[in-house]
Design an enzyme around this catalytic site. Sequence first.
Site, PDB file in Angstrom:
ATOM      1  N   ARG A  97       0.841  -1.217   0.000  1.00  0.00           N
ATOM      2  CA  ARG A  97       0.000   0.000   0.000  1.00  0.00           C
ATOM      3  C   ARG A  97       0.868   1.256   0.000  1.00  0.00           C
ATOM      4  NH1 ARG A  97      -0.508   4.671   2.692  1.00  0.00           N
ATOM      5  NH2 ARG A  97       0.014   3.566   4.605  1.00  0.00           N
ATOM      6  N   ASP A  98       1.513   1.545   1.117  1.00  0.00           N
ATOM      7  CA  ASP A  98       2.295   2.792   1.202  1.00  0.00           C
ATOM      8  C   ASP A  98       3.465   2.741   0.222  1.00  0.00           C
ATOM      9  OD1 ASP A  98       2.830   5.292   2.176  1.00  0.00           O
ATOM     10  OD2 ASP A  98       3.482   4.661   4.166  1.00  0.00           O
ATOM     11  N   HIS A 128       5.495   4.712  12.562  1.00  0.00           N
ATOM     12  CA  HIS A 128       5.515   4.614  11.105  1.00  0.00           C
ATOM     13  C   HIS A 128       6.509   5.661  10.586  1.00  0.00           C
ATOM     14  CE1 HIS A 128       3.104   4.136   7.213  1.00  0.00           C
ATOM     15  NE2 HIS A 128       3.738   5.284   6.979  1.00  0.00           N
ATOM     16  N   HIS A 142       9.155   7.177   7.790  1.00  0.00           N
ATOM     17  CA  HIS A 142       9.768   7.237   6.461  1.00  0.00           C
ATOM     18  C   HIS A 142      11.229   7.611   6.689  1.00  0.00           C
ATOM     19  CE1 HIS A 142       6.137   6.905   3.811  1.00  0.00           C
ATOM     20  NE2 HIS A 142       5.586   7.011   4.995  1.00  0.00           N
ATOM     21  N   CYS A 193       4.833   9.292  -0.039  1.00  0.00           N
ATOM     22  CA  CYS A 193       3.408   9.639  -0.083  1.00  0.00           C
ATOM     23  C   CYS A 193       3.175  10.615  -1.219  1.00  0.00           C
ATOM     24  CB  CYS A 193       2.998  10.255   1.259  1.00  0.00           C
ATOM     25  SG  CYS A 193       1.287  10.811   1.262  1.00  0.00           S
ATOM     26  N   ASN A 198       9.318   4.294   3.048  1.00  0.00           N
ATOM     27  CA  ASN A 198       9.231   3.904   4.452  1.00  0.00           C
ATOM     28  C   ASN A 198      10.556   3.268   4.843  1.00  0.00           C
ATOM     29  OD1 ASN A 198       6.407   3.541   3.197  1.00  0.00           O
ATOM     30  ND2 ASN A 198       6.002   3.625   5.377  1.00  0.00           N
TER      31      ASN A 198
HETATM   32  P1  HMG Z   1     -13.141  14.438  -2.434  1.00  0.00           P
HETATM   33  O1  HMG Z   1     -13.018  14.759  -3.899  1.00  0.00           O
HETATM   34  O2  HMG Z   1     -13.101  15.558  -1.453  1.00  0.00           O
HETATM   35  O3  HMG Z   1     -14.443  13.516  -2.167  1.00  0.00           O
HETATM   36  O4  HMG Z   1     -12.007  13.414  -2.067  1.00  0.00           O
HETATM   37  P2  HMG Z   1     -15.955  13.817  -2.131  1.00  0.00           P
HETATM   38  O5  HMG Z   1     -16.486  13.193  -0.891  1.00  0.00           O
HETATM   39  O6  HMG Z   1     -16.237  15.290  -2.386  1.00  0.00           O
HETATM   40  O7  HMG Z   1     -16.486  12.982  -3.406  1.00  0.00           O
HETATM   41  C1  HMG Z   1     -16.100  13.310  -4.723  1.00  0.00           C
HETATM   42  C2  HMG Z   1     -16.347  12.103  -5.616  1.00  0.00           C
HETATM   43  O8  HMG Z   1     -15.452  11.064  -5.220  1.00  0.00           O
HETATM   44  C3  HMG Z   1     -17.762  11.497  -5.509  1.00  0.00           C
HETATM   45  O9  HMG Z   1     -18.089  10.976  -6.776  1.00  0.00           O
HETATM   46  C4  HMG Z   1     -17.573  10.369  -4.553  1.00  0.00           C
HETATM   47  O10 HMG Z   1     -18.529   9.335  -4.720  1.00  0.00           O
HETATM   48  C5  HMG Z   1     -16.187   9.859  -4.941  1.00  0.00           C
HETATM   49  P3  HMG Z   1     -19.113  11.739  -7.791  1.00  0.00           P
HETATM   50  O11 HMG Z   1     -20.372  11.852  -6.968  1.00  0.00           O
HETATM   51  O12 HMG Z   1     -18.460  13.057  -8.037  1.00  0.00           O
HETATM   52  O13 HMG Z   1     -19.141  10.813  -8.954  1.00  0.00           O
HETATM   53  N1  HMG Z   1     -15.528   9.147  -3.828  1.00  0.00           N
HETATM   54  C6  HMG Z   1     -14.944   7.941  -3.929  1.00  0.00           C
HETATM   55  N2  HMG Z   1     -14.772   7.094  -4.951  1.00  0.00           N
HETATM   56  C7  HMG Z   1     -14.138   5.931  -4.691  1.00  0.00           C
HETATM   57  N3  HMG Z   1     -13.660   5.600  -3.474  1.00  0.00           N
HETATM   58  C8  HMG Z   1     -13.795   6.441  -2.432  1.00  0.00           C
HETATM   59  C9  HMG Z   1     -14.452   7.667  -2.646  1.00  0.00           C
HETATM   60  N4  HMG Z   1     -14.755   8.689  -1.828  1.00  0.00           N
HETATM   61  C10 HMG Z   1     -15.414   9.599  -2.563  1.00  0.00           C
HETATM   62  N5  HMG Z   1     -13.325   6.092  -1.236  1.00  0.00           N
HETATM   63  C11 HMG Z   1     -11.104  11.628  -0.755  1.00  0.00           C
HETATM   64  C12 HMG Z   1     -11.880  12.936  -0.743  1.00  0.00           C
HETATM   65  C13 HMG Z   1     -10.721  11.331   0.690  1.00  0.00           C
HETATM   66  C14 HMG Z   1     -11.964  10.544  -1.324  1.00  0.00           C
HETATM   67  C15 HMG Z   1      -9.824  11.821  -1.624  1.00  0.00           C
HETATM   68  O14 HMG Z   1      -9.159  12.970  -1.182  1.00  0.00           O
HETATM   69  C16 HMG Z   1      -8.893  10.640  -1.569  1.00  0.00           C
HETATM   70  O15 HMG Z   1      -9.215   9.557  -1.993  1.00  0.00           O
HETATM   71  N6  HMG Z   1      -7.663  10.849  -1.036  1.00  0.00           N
HETATM   72  C17 HMG Z   1      -6.728   9.770  -0.909  1.00  0.00           C
HETATM   73  C18 HMG Z   1      -5.419  10.297  -0.459  1.00  0.00           C
HETATM   74  C19 HMG Z   1      -4.462   9.130  -0.189  1.00  0.00           C
HETATM   75  O16 HMG Z   1      -4.743   7.973  -0.402  1.00  0.00           O
HETATM   76  N7  HMG Z   1      -3.260   9.496   0.318  1.00  0.00           N
HETATM   77  C20 HMG Z   1      -2.277   8.536   0.655  1.00  0.00           C
HETATM   78  C21 HMG Z   1      -2.624   7.711   1.859  1.00  0.00           C
HETATM   79  S1  HMG Z   1      -2.266   8.496   3.411  1.00  0.00           S
HETATM   80  C22 HMG Z   1      -0.601   8.149   3.679  1.00  0.00           C
HETATM   81  O17 HMG Z   1       0.060   7.653   2.813  1.00  0.00           O
HETATM   82  C23 HMG Z   1      -0.013   8.407   5.038  1.00  0.00           C
HETATM   83  C24 HMG Z   1       0.241   7.127   5.819  1.00  0.00           C
HETATM   84  O18 HMG Z   1       1.104   6.246   5.131  1.00  0.00           O
HETATM   85  C25 HMG Z   1       0.865   7.470   7.172  1.00  0.00           C
HETATM   86  C26 HMG Z   1       2.076   8.429   7.067  1.00  0.00           C
HETATM   87  O19 HMG Z   1       3.052   8.100   6.377  1.00  0.00           O
HETATM   88  O20 HMG Z   1       1.969   9.473   7.685  1.00  0.00           O
HETATM   89  C27 HMG Z   1      -1.078   6.404   6.101  1.00  0.00           C
HETATM   90 MG    MG Z   2       3.339   6.448   5.109  1.00  0.00          MG
END
Ligand code: HMG
Ligand code: MG
Length: 311
Positions: A22-23, A214, A216, A247, A256
């Site tokens: 995933r990450d 966690h 990096h 990320c 990581n």
């Molecule tokens: P948004 O555009 O603000 O969402 O995104 P919304 O609620 O306004 O919806 C917009 C459209 O997206 C809608 O569709 C929803 O149905 C659809 P429409 O009506 O326009 O056709 N939608 C989805 N579709 C599929 N799957 C979903 C989903 N949710 C809404 N789950 C959202 C908000 C959170 C969805 C977006 O910003 C997003 O997906 N972000 C992902 C960011 C991400 O994955 N970042 C990396 C992970 S975090 C990380 O890596 C850190 C970590 O490792 C720890 C660390 O290192 O610190 C964990």
């Molecule tokens: Mg991470």
Amino acid sequence: MMVNTGDDPGADRVTVVEVGPRDGLQNEKRTIAAATKLELIHRLADCGLPVVEATSFVHPKWVPQLADAEEIMAGLERRSGVAYPVLVPNEKGYDRARAAGVREVAVFTAASEAFNQKNINCSIAESLARIAPVMERARQDGIPVRGYVSCVLGCPYQGKVPLADVIRVSEALLAAGCVEISLGDTIGVGTAGQAREMVRGVSRSVPAEQLAVHFHDTYGQALANILACLENDIRVVDASVAGLGGCPYARGATGNVASEDVVYLLEGLGMDTGVNLDALAETGQWISNELSRPPSRAGQAVFNRTRQKDE
Ligand code: HMG
Ligand code: MG
């Protein structure tokens, strides 16, 4: 509690949470075939890793590399005793994950307002409000939820992140019902003294048994930081095979900390992980070749050592 120095093997158990699929992969530009991702997940589980974070049910436009989350879950051959959590950002993600047969999920937010806006398009308070219905659904379904807090030692947009904010967000995730809180140095800027103060601060209100770390490895500090956390009773460590990762919403974040390096450290401390390091190094070598990137330091050394023994 101090960690032992290796003279008392098996005294202490540490859970290594493998986040590579995933990450590690979410930031790869080239599309990786689902079959390769599945082989990676299966190989990691076969190495003895007890938790392999499999994918994310986030919006495919935001993280295109993981748009095949349904296909990954459909192709997953579960090994007994291994958990395969996935990231879900909201209720829509939870619905998709459950429809795909997921049994453990992780929600995520940050201690930095600026990072949350870039990463999930909302404030910290809004993210907690989005998480609430996921927690309620998971509670009804008997699904354990891990909570991630990003930017615990610094933010690429905001800079310094006050410890009070890390504590406040961690407490909120605990109160919401998360069984484990993973504290993320998303851009790998922290050093050991800061990591120690951070886990000491958070563990005043969140029990250390429910905390994970966690790191990096952007500045090469991750292992030192992990040691500082182990010395403060942390027993769950996230890591990514071959140090894959970065990320997409954290400018400058490298991978990581490598799982091979973490397992090597833990073995040297006499701590038990249940992971076969030789097999893990081989998996690290394989995925590094697949992605045309260098393996981790310990991964390469262990791989060479094993090969010499075989010759
Ligand atoms: P948004 O555009 O603000 O969402 O995104 P919304 O609620 O306004 O919806 C917009 C459209 O997206 C809608 O569709 C929803 O149905 C659809 P429409 O009506 O326009 O056709 N939608 C989805 N579709 C599929 N799957 C979903 C989903 N949710 C809404 N789950 C959202 C908000 C959170 C969805 C977006 O910003 C997003 O997906 N972000 C992902 C960011 C991400 O994955 N970042 C990396 C992970 S975090 C990380 O890596 C850190 C970590 O490792 C720890 C660390 O290192 O610190 C964990
Ligand atoms: Mg991470």
